[in-house]
Scaffold this active site. Structure first.
Site, short mmCIF file in Angstrom:
data_model
loop_
_atom_site.label_atom_id
_atom_site.label_comp_id
_atom_site.label_asym_id
_atom_site.label_seq_id
_atom_site.Cartn_x
_atom_site.Cartn_y
_atom_site.Cartn_z
N LYS A 137 41.23 50.95 52.82
CA LYS A 137 41.86 50.39 51.41
C LYS A 137 43.09 50.75 51.47
CE LYS A 137 40.50 48.47 47.55
NZ LYS A 137 39.45 47.48 47.27
N ASP A 177 43.18 42.84 46.03
CA ASP A 177 42.14 43.76 44.88
C ASP A 177 42.95 43.40 43.57
OD1 ASP A 177 39.96 45.90 44.87
OD2 ASP A 177 41.72 46.79 43.73
N THR A 221 33.26 37.45 45.23
CA THR A 221 32.77 38.61 44.54
C THR A 221 31.94 38.55 43.11
OG1 THR A 221 35.00 39.74 45.43
CG2 THR A 221 33.65 41.17 43.91
N ASN A 252 40.14 38.33 38.85
CA ASN A 252 39.33 37.53 39.69
C ASN A 252 37.91 37.61 39.74
OD1 ASN A 252 38.15 37.86 42.87
ND2 ASN A 252 39.31 35.90 42.48
P1 NDP Z 1 42.32 41.62 38.91
O1 NDP Z 1 43.66 42.13 39.11
O2 NDP Z 1 42.32 39.97 39.13
O3 NDP Z 1 41.68 41.78 37.58
C1 NDP Z 1 41.69 43.02 36.84
C2 NDP Z 1 41.20 42.81 35.55
O4 NDP Z 1 40.91 43.98 34.82
C3 NDP Z 1 42.16 42.13 34.61
O5 NDP Z 1 41.70 41.56 33.53
C4 NDP Z 1 42.92 43.43 34.17
O6 NDP Z 1 43.62 43.27 33.05
C5 NDP Z 1 41.79 44.39 33.90
N1 NDP Z 1 42.02 45.77 33.98
C6 NDP Z 1 42.83 46.40 34.95
N2 NDP Z 1 42.99 47.77 34.55
C7 NDP Z 1 42.38 48.01 33.35
C8 NDP Z 1 42.02 48.98 32.92
N3 NDP Z 1 42.55 50.17 33.20
N4 NDP Z 1 41.23 48.82 31.55
C9 NDP Z 1 40.61 47.76 31.36
N5 NDP Z 1 40.87 46.55 32.02
C10 NDP Z 1 41.84 46.56 33.02
O7 NDP Z 1 41.37 42.33 39.97
P2 NDP Z 1 40.04 41.93 40.41
O8 NDP Z 1 39.27 41.10 39.68
O9 NDP Z 1 40.19 41.54 41.91
O10 NDP Z 1 39.31 43.48 40.68
C11 NDP Z 1 38.56 43.99 39.50
C12 NDP Z 1 37.79 45.20 39.88
O11 NDP Z 1 36.79 44.45 41.06
C13 NDP Z 1 38.39 46.33 40.69
O12 NDP Z 1 37.51 47.49 40.34
C14 NDP Z 1 38.29 45.99 42.13
O13 NDP Z 1 38.42 47.03 43.08
C15 NDP Z 1 36.90 45.48 42.24
N6 NDP Z 1 36.64 44.46 43.45
C16 NDP Z 1 37.53 43.25 43.77
C17 NDP Z 1 37.20 42.58 44.83
C18 NDP Z 1 37.89 41.21 44.95
O14 NDP Z 1 37.32 40.42 45.82
N7 NDP Z 1 38.88 41.05 44.19
C19 NDP Z 1 36.04 42.67 45.52
C20 NDP Z 1 35.29 44.05 45.20
C21 NDP Z 1 35.70 44.78 44.17
P3 NDP Z 1 45.32 42.90 32.88
O15 NDP Z 1 45.20 41.36 33.05
O16 NDP Z 1 45.62 43.37 31.66
O17 NDP Z 1 45.68 43.38 34.08
#
Ligand code: NDP
Length: 457
Positions: A137, A177, A221, A252
């Site tokens: 990571k 991520d 995902t 995402n």
């Molecule tokens: P994105 O950056 O696309 O989206 C993250 C989302 O979570 C956004 O809506 C963001 O809001 C919100 N967010 C971020 N930090 C916080 C917080 N502290 N409190 C509340 N909301 C928050 O990321 P992903 O969708 O890719 O990833 C989301 C999760 O999934 C993570 O834990 C990641 O590690 C996990 N993951 C992702 C994978 C992937 O393929 N993308 C694979 C496996 C796991 P804002 O728009 O305000 O930033």
């Protein structure tokens, strides 16, 4: 095979405890990393009691220590001409079953503890997919919010100018991520190609379709998480059809989880971003969310301007007070604490599927398990993303592209397989129905056997 006795169990417990204490001593102040280690180690005691060979080969001592940790300066110049400095990381945790594989996170909260917890989890998640990928990571404490396209490009180019030394299609294959999507992967791939002087498509996954990306990777995902939850529901004669669902985040993972939930005939009534959440009793309009977050990069609060019957509430944790049948935390780590878990339970939640990494605290997980809520832990439920990343690597090696339907069918089969392997492992080790334990054990054994076979390296 040695029989399990009170004595072998006690020896195994002491072994696990001593490794945990060493981790705490060697990695002080890294609370997220400690939490991830504790969750896995607690589940593995029965494995060591049954198979002392893993203790004799020092598997646990080795698996908790990353094979390599790189930390580096990322200097770049902002639009006003001011030099900025961020800190970049890559943790190459375990390569026993394949090249290191795991995403890059750009978020101001990124530090060694966060990247190590994510890298450690990734070892077991990748193993669960059944594909030949090790765990890693990376990321940086860079905040992409409010930055122009040019600033994002300059930052990612500077980041890759250092990172390229440590990665490669057979060594370490990063992906996206939080804060790293198609735009950032594109800029990083461009810079890697420029430095290396060749088109090594397999060095990054999550690429654009026209230059080596895989169809279904964007959706993988979120879709995979819903496929996994569907397996849990079906095992109890339940389904998504007609259910009320709450999905945190609007990135995402969240967007494509909502997409699949809608396809399966359920209604998503709430989603969020890092500022707050929206509640739409008519069902969230996904097209509006996609445009606001993916295209216009705006705040989720703006949703209510177009859908005035919906309500916006500042702050994230309140989203778990909304009554629902199924909860999919898809935003970030520790977003469901014990209090939120108890609220969900009191409101009758039947299933929780972790789309994000470690979104539930250890206390929240205990609450779900003790109240018979179907619980899909992250390393199983969100493994669909990395699984399709591995399929992207295969397509890159073969220099061909599979159709959306082909990749989606493979993803679905992989998620079913992860579910069944987790159920089976939980049964074999006397914890029927506990998918946290089942996923940890099923993921661990494959890596541990490879480490035994390869000797002490
Ligand atoms: P994105 O950056 O696309 O989206 C993250 C989302 O979570 C956004 O809506 C963001 O809001 C919100 N967010 C971020 N930090 C916080 C917080 N502290 N409190 C509340 N909301 C928050 O990321 P992903 O969708 O890719 O990833 C989301 C999760 O999934 C993570 O834990 C990641 O590690 C996990 N993951 C992702 C994978 C992937 O393929 N993308 C694979 C496996 C796991 P804002 O728009 O305000 O930033």
């Amino acid at each position: 095979m040695p029989t399990v006795t009170a004595e072998t169990t006690s020896i195994a417990k002491q072994y696990v405890q001593s490794v945990y204490e060493t981790v705490i001593k060697r990695n002080p102040h890294e609370s997220e990393f400690h939490q991830a280690i504790k969750e896995i180690l607690d589940s593995l005691t029965p494995v060591f009691a049954k198979h002392p060979k893993y203790m004799n080969h020092g598997i646990l001592e080795r698996i908790v220590e990353p094979e390599r940790v790189v930390s580096f300066r990322v200097p770049w110049v902002d639009d006003s001409g001011k030099p900025q400095v961020n800190r970049g990381f890559r943790v190459q945790f375990n390569s026993a079953i394949g090249p290191y594989k795991g995403g890059l996170r750009f978020h101001p909260s990124v530090n060694a503890s966060i990247i190590k917890f994510l890298g450690f989890e990734q070892i077991f998640k990748n193993s669960l997919t059944g594909l030949p990928i090790g765990g890693g990571k990376g990321g940086a404490d860079f905040d992409p919010k409010g930055r122009s396209d040019n600033e994002i490009m300059r930052f990612t180019q500077s980041f890759m100018t250092e990172l390229y030394k440590y990665i490669g299609p057979d060594e370490d294959v990063p992906a996206g991520d939080i804060g790293v999507g198609a735009r950032e992967i594109g800029y990083m791939f461009g810079q890697y190609k420029r430095i290396r002087g060749g088109h090594e498509a397999g060095v990054l996954t999550g690429k654009g379709i026209i230059y080596g990306g895989s169809l279904t990777r964007t959706e993988a995902t979120g879709y995979g998480c819903v496929y996994f939850v569907n397996e849990m529901l079906e095992s109890k004669g339940l389904s998504f059809q007609g259910s009320k669902v709450v999905v945190s985040g609007s990135g995402n993972v969240s967007i494509y989880a909502m997409d699949k939930v809608n396809q399966l005939g359920a209604k998503v009534v709430a989603c969020s971003d890092s500022n707050g959440y929206i509640y739409d009793p008519n069902g969230i309009n996904l097209q509006t969310v996609k445009r606001l977050k993916e295209v216009e990069r705006k705040r989720i609060s703006e949703y209510v301007n177009e859908h005035p019957h919906a309500a916006y509430t500042e702050g994230c944790s309140g989203i778990w007070s909304i009554p629902c049948d199924i909860a999919l935390p898809c935003a970030t780590q520790n977003e469901i604490d014990e209090e939120s878990a108890k609220l969900l339970i009191a409101n009758g939640v039947k299933a929780v599927g972790e789309g994000a990494n470690m979104p539930s605290t250890l206390e929240a997980i205990d609450a779900f398990l003790h109240n018979n809520v179907l619980f899909g832990p992250a390393k199983a439920a969100n493994a669909g993303g990395v699984a399709v990343s591995a399929l992207e690597m295969s397509q890159n090696s073969m220099r061909l592209s599979w159709t959306f339907e082909e990749v989606d069918a493979k993803l679905h089969a992989i998620m079913k397989n992860i579910y069944q392997n987790s159920v089976r492992a939980a049964e074999v080790y006397g914890q029927s129905g506990n998918l946290v334990v089942g996923a940890n054990i099923a993921g661990f054994i494959r890596v541990a056997d490879a480490m035994v076979a390869q000797g002490v390296v």
